[in-house]
Each structure stands twice: as C-alpha cells, then as structure tokens.
Write a protein that holds these residues in place. Structure first.
Motif: not given
Length: 81
Positions: A56-76
C-alpha cells in the motif's frame, strides 16, 4: 525515534501523505483511484488510524508520483522535536 509511540508515527506518515496530496490538488477519491485503494482506507491512513502494508505504501507513493522514501523523509521531518 525509538521512543516515539506507534500512533505518533502513523499520524506523521498520514500527514506526509495528506500534505503531498494537497500540494498536487488531489482529492482523497482521486488519489485512491490512482492507488487502486478504497477511499475510506486512504482516509484512515491519512488520519493515522491504519498502518499501511508495504504494498500500500508503494501504491500511495506511486499515485503521488514520488518514491516511497520521500514519504518516509517527510514523516521523519514531522517527528523531529
């Protein structure tokens, strides 16, 4: 980060998703369709009420047009004191 509770992590991850979704001017419904996820599931993830799977994380990142790592960086960034 080990002293931060699971709820705070889930909320920070959800906030990172919501922030990126708003930056792209997407509704939850539009993003859910891009991700092939149900809108209510995505809403729960954004509120920190669900812990998404890696798929799901990979799907969400793909839907947002970003790599999953970008979501984790923003979370951090949201977790830092």
């Amino acid at each position: 980060m080990s002293r931060i509770n699971a709820k705070a992590i889930a909320e920070a991850f959800g906030f990172a998703i919501r922030e990126k979704r708003h930056a792209l001017d997407l509704s939850q419904e539009e993003l859910a369709a891009r991700c092939r996820l149900h809108r209510t599931y995505l809403a729960d993830v954004e509120r920190g009420e669900r812990n998404p799977s890696l798929v799901s994380i990979v799907r969400i990142a793909s839907g947002l047009g970003v790599p999953p790592s970008a979501l984790f960086s923003a979370m951090e960034a949201h977790l830092k004191p």
